[in-house]
Every structure is written in structure tokens, then in C-alpha cells.
Design a protein around this motif. Structure first.
Motif, mmCIF file in Angstrom:
data_model
loop_
_atom_site.group_PDB
_atom_site.id
_atom_site.type_symbol
_atom_site.label_atom_id
_atom_site.label_comp_id
_atom_site.label_asym_id
_atom_site.label_seq_id
_atom_site.Cartn_x
_atom_site.Cartn_y
_atom_site.Cartn_z
ATOM 1 N N ASP A 1 19.200 -0.015 9.760
ATOM 2 C CA ASP A 1 18.627 0.980 8.853
ATOM 3 C C ASP A 1 17.152 0.740 8.573
ATOM 4 O O ASP A 1 16.563 1.426 7.741
ATOM 5 C CB ASP A 1 19.388 0.968 7.523
ATOM 6 N N LEU A 2 16.561 -0.244 9.283
ATOM 7 C CA LEU A 2 15.181 -0.613 8.982
ATOM 8 C C LEU A 2 14.199 0.495 9.369
ATOM 9 O O LEU A 2 13.239 0.772 8.629
ATOM 10 C CB LEU A 2 14.831 -1.917 9.703
ATOM 11 N N HIS A 3 14.413 1.141 10.495
ATOM 12 C CA HIS A 3 13.498 2.210 10.926
ATOM 13 C C HIS A 3 13.516 3.366 9.924
ATOM 14 O O HIS A 3 12.454 3.926 9.588
ATOM 15 C CB HIS A 3 13.880 2.711 12.323
ATOM 16 N N LYS A 4 14.669 3.712 9.422
ATOM 17 C CA LYS A 4 14.758 4.781 8.434
ATOM 18 C C LYS A 4 14.029 4.391 7.153
ATOM 19 O O LYS A 4 13.372 5.226 6.511
ATOM 20 C CB LYS A 4 16.231 5.088 8.152
ATOM 21 N N LEU A 5 14.125 3.117 6.784
ATOM 22 C CA LEU A 5 13.421 2.639 5.594
ATOM 23 C C LEU A 5 11.912 2.751 5.767
ATOM 24 O O LEU A 5 11.205 3.186 4.847
ATOM 25 C CB LEU A 5 13.819 1.185 5.317
ATOM 26 N N LEU A 6 11.410 2.386 6.938
ATOM 27 C CA LEU A 6 9.965 2.441 7.169
ATOM 28 C C LEU A 6 9.465 3.887 7.164
ATOM 29 O O LEU A 6 8.371 4.174 6.662
ATOM 30 C CB LEU A 6 9.625 1.764 8.502
ATOM 31 N N GLU A 7 10.268 4.786 7.713
ATOM 32 C CA GLU A 7 9.840 6.190 7.752
ATOM 33 C C GLU A 7 9.772 6.812 6.365
ATOM 34 O O GLU A 7 8.926 7.676 6.102
ATOM 35 C CB GLU A 7 10.808 6.993 8.636
ATOM 36 N N SER A 8 10.651 6.376 5.465
ATOM 37 C CA SER A 8 10.682 6.964 4.128
ATOM 38 C C SER A 8 9.944 6.135 3.089
ATOM 39 O O SER A 8 10.053 6.412 1.894
ATOM 40 C CB SER A 8 12.142 7.136 3.683
ATOM 41 N N SER A 9 9.206 5.133 3.532
ATOM 42 C CA SER A 9 8.557 4.233 2.572
ATOM 43 C C SER A 9 7.325 4.843 1.922
ATOM 44 O O SER A 9 6.880 4.382 0.878
ATOM 45 C CB SER A 9 8.182 2.924 3.268
ATOM 46 N N GLY A 10 6.743 5.868 2.533
ATOM 47 C CA GLY A 10 5.521 6.442 1.982
ATOM 48 C C GLY A 10 4.285 5.635 2.316
ATOM 49 O O GLY A 10 3.195 5.915 1.799
ATOM 50 N N VAL B 1 5.048 -5.113 9.575
ATOM 51 C CA VAL B 1 6.331 -5.820 9.461
ATOM 52 C C VAL B 1 6.617 -6.489 10.788
ATOM 53 O O VAL B 1 6.639 -5.830 11.835
ATOM 54 C CB VAL B 1 7.473 -4.855 9.088
ATOM 55 N N GLU B 2 6.853 -7.781 10.753
ATOM 56 C CA GLU B 2 7.118 -8.543 11.970
ATOM 57 C C GLU B 2 8.425 -9.308 11.816
ATOM 58 O O GLU B 2 8.592 -10.122 10.900
ATOM 59 C CB GLU B 2 5.992 -9.533 12.247
ATOM 60 N N LEU B 3 9.358 -9.029 12.708
ATOM 61 C CA LEU B 3 10.610 -9.781 12.788
ATOM 62 C C LEU B 3 10.430 -10.906 13.793
ATOM 63 O O LEU B 3 9.892 -10.681 14.889
ATOM 64 C CB LEU B 3 11.765 -8.874 13.214
ATOM 65 N N TRP B 4 10.870 -12.097 13.475
ATOM 66 C CA TRP B 4 10.636 -13.226 14.370
ATOM 67 C C TRP B 4 11.796 -14.212 14.299
ATOM 68 O O TRP B 4 12.584 -14.214 13.350
ATOM 69 C CB TRP B 4 9.331 -13.937 14.022
ATOM 70 N N GLN B 5 11.870 -15.029 15.337
ATOM 71 C CA GLN B 5 12.861 -16.095 15.415
ATOM 72 C C GLN B 5 12.153 -17.384 15.765
ATOM 73 O O GLN B 5 11.325 -17.435 16.681
ATOM 74 C CB GLN B 5 13.937 -15.788 16.459
ATOM 75 N N ASP B 6 12.474 -18.452 15.018
ATOM 76 C CA ASP B 6 11.863 -19.759 15.228
ATOM 77 C C ASP B 6 12.980 -20.794 15.310
ATOM 78 O O ASP B 6 13.432 -21.318 14.295
ATOM 79 C CB ASP B 6 10.902 -20.084 14.079
ATOM 80 N N GLY B 7 13.433 -21.071 16.540
ATOM 81 C CA GLY B 7 14.523 -22.016 16.716
ATOM 82 C C GLY B 7 15.815 -21.474 16.132
ATOM 83 O O GLY B 7 16.297 -20.419 16.524
ATOM 84 N N ASP B 8 16.374 -22.213 15.176
ATOM 85 C CA ASP B 8 17.619 -21.799 14.531
ATOM 86 C C ASP B 8 17.370 -20.953 13.292
ATOM 87 O O ASP B 8 18.321 -20.653 12.554
ATOM 88 C CB ASP B 8 18.443 -23.034 14.135
ATOM 89 N N HIS C 1 2.118 3.837 5.652
ATOM 90 C CA HIS C 1 1.996 3.730 7.111
ATOM 91 C C HIS C 1 2.334 2.290 7.509
ATOM 92 O O HIS C 1 1.633 1.347 7.143
ATOM 93 C CB HIS C 1 0.586 4.085 7.563
ATOM 94 N N THR C 2 3.428 2.128 8.250
ATOM 95 C CA THR C 2 3.945 0.792 8.554
ATOM 96 C C THR C 2 4.151 0.649 10.043
ATOM 97 O O THR C 2 4.657 1.565 10.711
ATOM 98 C CB THR C 2 5.283 0.553 7.825
ATOM 99 N N GLU C 3 3.788 -0.522 10.559
ATOM 100 C CA GLU C 3 3.979 -0.860 11.964
ATOM 101 C C GLU C 3 5.030 -1.958 12.062
ATOM 102 O O GLU C 3 4.948 -2.978 11.369
ATOM 103 C CB GLU C 3 2.674 -1.338 12.586
ATOM 104 N N LEU C 4 6.040 -1.751 12.895
ATOM 105 C CA LEU C 4 7.124 -2.704 13.079
ATOM 106 C C LEU C 4 6.951 -3.407 14.416
ATOM 107 O O LEU C 4 6.724 -2.772 15.444
ATOM 108 C CB LEU C 4 8.483 -2.008 13.027
ATOM 109 N N LYS C 5 7.073 -4.715 14.392
ATOM 110 C CA LYS C 5 6.899 -5.511 15.594
ATOM 111 C C LYS C 5 8.003 -6.566 15.644
ATOM 112 O O LYS C 5 8.385 -7.136 14.626
ATOM 113 C CB LYS C 5 5.525 -6.187 15.590
ATOM 114 N N GLY C 6 8.478 -6.840 16.859
ATOM 115 C CA GLY C 6 9.471 -7.895 17.055
ATOM 116 C C GLY C 6 10.888 -7.370 16.887
ATOM 117 O O GLY C 6 11.131 -6.258 16.424
ATOM 118 N N GLU C 7 11.839 -8.192 17.283
ATOM 119 C CA GLU C 7 13.250 -7.878 17.139
ATOM 120 C C GLU C 7 14.031 -9.171 17.007
ATOM 121 O O GLU C 7 13.543 -10.255 17.342
ATOM 122 C CB GLU C 7 13.757 -7.062 18.326
#
Length: 371
Positions: A252-261, A304-311, A263-269
Motif C-alpha cells: 500500500d506504499l505507492h497509494k500512500l505516496l500518491e495521496s500524501s500531498g 523515500v528509500e527502502l534498503w537492506q543491510d545484512g539481516d 511530491h515524493t520519490e520512492l527508491k529501492g525495494e
């Protein structure tokens, strides 16, 4: 007396068995006058059997009877009788064992070589009977004391459970009252905002004004949906409805960014193995950060950046400095406090603070296996 009993209870059971067997052996040794090998064997068997009196109380008592018949001993049969009375609830069996112990201690042995009158035998039987009754009464007293202590523990547990139910009932009433207030006050006002925004969207001629009205109406509708969910949670008071209520995830993250009011850039998965509680924490962190950016940094853009660092997995939300003057809106920092509490529950960390460029950054780190 209580202190002595507590100290005695702390003594290990094998040590107590050794002491009891030793006392019985000393009692038998002092009474072995002109004893035959059979008498010695029976005495040794009766004393050694006392080590197993807790597991086989009736059998051990029966093994001590020959010792009482052949020798004027007291320790072995009385200890066995006490152990039996402490563990047995059959009053008829205990009465029979008392009679057996009295008979074994008073019957003259060997009968063919004794010259004891009936009167003396009867007197010995009465004294032996009184002596055998004493350990039985004491054992029954200890049994009743244990039952009473166990009953008191059960009563205290029942009272504690009753107090817990009362506290839950009070909490349920408070949550129901809070749900009513939220529904009657907040939902009404947000509904008016959505209606007014819809009217403004239709009446406005400027494209920017139409877009702003559309955003306000969309946010109002989303707020109403979440408010209804919160009211349902509050009314459920921890019941099945709480578990069945759908919670937001990373889908549901993309829907949240679209309705946040904003301008947001999403990066990573993130990998699909991220648990639902972790996804919910990431979603709520992004939601709170974007809400704060919209309130305190009008016109700013967010990254907004989603990231993974090891565990560990996490999200970093950074917004630029505001481009317009911000309105004076109430803020208590409760949102960030709640996010830190959520992170602590999941064994993670939450860092937040201003950036050197004048913006603001929120960073959440939680274990990949958080649940």
C-alpha cells in the motif's frame, strides 16, 4: 517454629532419607539383644526400605511391621506410618494400619517362650495404639495444611483473574467512550472538510486550486477510512475484530505516496520475506514522516528509500527545506514517540533529526525477521 520448618524443607530429600535410615538403624541396633540372623535381616530390610517410603508408602510400612514384631523398635514403623498418613486420603486404610502397628508392637514374641499376661498385653496394645495414632494425626495435619495452602493459592489466582477482568472491563468502557468521541467529533469535522473540498473542486476555475481541492478531498476520505478502522479497533477491545482488521503493508506504499500531498520519490525495494509486523512498521514510519513534512515543510519534496543491510531492513525518509511559510499547526511529537516504541518492540531503532541543508530525515532500522 515456622523458621525451623522452612529450614527443614530446604534440606535435600536424599539427605533426609539418609538421616531417617540412620536413626532407624541406631534404634534397631540398641534393641538387638540375642537377635538371630533372621531378625537382623528383617531389621536391615525394614530400615533400608525407609529410603523408598515416599514412592511406596504402604509397601514400606508393611516391611517395617516384622521389625516391630521381633524387636521393641519405634522409629522405623512410626516414620513409615507418618509418611503413609501424609500421602494417603483413605481413612479406613489408615485406621487399619494403626491397628496393625499397635498389634505388631504389643504382641509378645516369640509367643511360645514368653510369659506375659493378657492384662499386660492389653496395656501394651493401648500404649502402642496411642503411639501409632500420633504420627497419623500429624501426617494428616500436614496434608490438610498443604491442601489449605494450595486452596489459598487458587483463591488468590481467582481474585487476580477477577481483578484482571475488571480492569479489562474498565478499559473496554473507556475505549468505547473514546470511540464514540472520535466518531461524533472528528469524523463529523473531517466529513465537512471532504464535502467542502469537493464543492471547491467543482467551483474552482484555477487548475492549481482544483488540484489542491482534489488532494484535500482525497486525504479527507482516506482519513475517514482510517478513522473508521480505529473506531472499530477501539470498540473491539482486543477481541477477534482486532485480529481480522486489515492493516497496511508495503503493497500500500505507492497509494500512500500518491495521496500524501507531497511530491515524493520512492527508491529501492525489499525482499518478500519481510514479515507483516515489519512491513507495517515501515509503512507507518513513511506515513508519519510525510505527514510531518506536509505540516511543517510546505512545498518541500520528499525522498523515500527502502534498503537492506545484512539481516536488517529499513527506510529513510528525507524532505527538503520548505518553500512556503508553514502554518501554525499543533504538534506534540507523539507520532515519533509511537514510532520509537514500535521500533523497540521489533528490536529496531529509529533516528530522526534535521539535515544540514535545512530539511528533516527519519530513519528506521529493524531486523528482517522481526515479528
Amino acid at each position: 517454629m515456622n523458621r525451623a520448618r522452612v529450614l527443614w524443607q530446604r534440606v535435600p530429600a536424599p539427605v533426609v532419607d539418609i538421616i531417617v535410615v540412620a536413626l532407624a538403624a541406631v534404634d534397631v541396633w540398641l534393641s538387638l539383644w540375642d537377635a538371630t540372623r533372621t531378625d537382623v535381616a528383617l531389621a536391615a530390610l525394614g530400615c533400608a526400605a525407609l529410603a523408598f517410603r515416599r514412592r511406596f508408602p504402604l509397601g514400606v510400612f508393611l516391611l517395617t511391621l516384622p521389625v516391630a514384631v521381633t524387636q521393641p523398635v519405634a522409629v522405623a514403623p512410626l516414620v513409615a506410618l507418618f509418611t503413609l498418613a501424609e500421602r494417603c486420603r483413605n481413612r479406613r486404610l489408615l485406621a487399619g494400619c494403626v491397628a496393625l502397628a499397635a498389634v505388631a508392637s504389643s504382641v509378645p514374641w516369640p509367643a511360645a517362650f514368653t510369659d506375659v499376661g493378657r492384662t499386660m498385653t492389653l496395656i501394651d496394645f493401648v500404649y502402642s495404639l496411642a503411639t501409632a495414632v500420633a504420627p497419623v494425626l500429624f501426617g494428616q495435619l500436614l496434608q490438610a495444611h498443604r491442601d489449605l495452602a494450595r486452596r489459598l493459592v487458587e483463591i488468590e489466582e481467582a481474585r487476580e483473574y477477577e481483578r484482571s477482568l475488571h480492569a479489562q472491563a474498565v478499559l473496554a468502557r473507556e475505549r468505547a467512550q473514546l470511540a464514540r468521541e472520535m466518531h461524533d467529533v472528528v469524523a463529523h469535522q473531517v466529513s465537512l472538510i471532504a464535502v467542502q473540498a469537493g464543492a471547491l473542486q467543482v467551483a474552482a476555475g484555477d487548475a492549481d486550486a482544483k488540484e489542491a481541492a482534489r488532494t484535500i478531498r482525497s486525504l479527507s476520505v482516506t482519513t475517514l477510512d482510517e478513522l473508521r478502522t480505529m473506531v472499530t479497533l477501539l470498540r473491539a477491545s482486543g477481541g477477534n475484530a482486532t485480529e481480522l482488521t486489515p492493516q497496511p503493508t508495503l503493497a500500500d506504499l505507492h497509494k500512500l505516496l500518491e495521496s500524501s500531498g507531497t511530491h515524493t520519490e520512492l527508491k529501492g525495494e525489499l525482499p518478500p520475506t519481510v514479515g507483516t509486523p515489519a512491513q507495517r512498521a515501515l509503512y507507518r514510519t513513511v506515513q508519519e514522516a510525510l505527514t510531518n513534512a506536509r505540516k511543517h515543510a510546505p512545498g518541500a519534496t520528499a525522498h523515500v528509500e527502502l534498503w537492506q543491510d545484512g539481516d536488517d531492513v529499513g527506510v529513510t525518509i528525507t524532505n527538503t527545506p520548505p518553500t512556503r511559510p508553514s502554518l501554525s499547526l499543533p504538534g506534540s511529537q507523539h507520532g515519533l514517540v509511537g514510532l520509537r516504541e514500535r521500533a523497540d518492540i521489533l528490536h529496531g531503532t529509529l533516528d530522526s533529526g534535521p539535515t544540514p541543508e535545512g530539511g528533516y530525515r527519519v530513519r528506521l532500522r529493524i531486523p528482517l525477521s522481526a515479528d
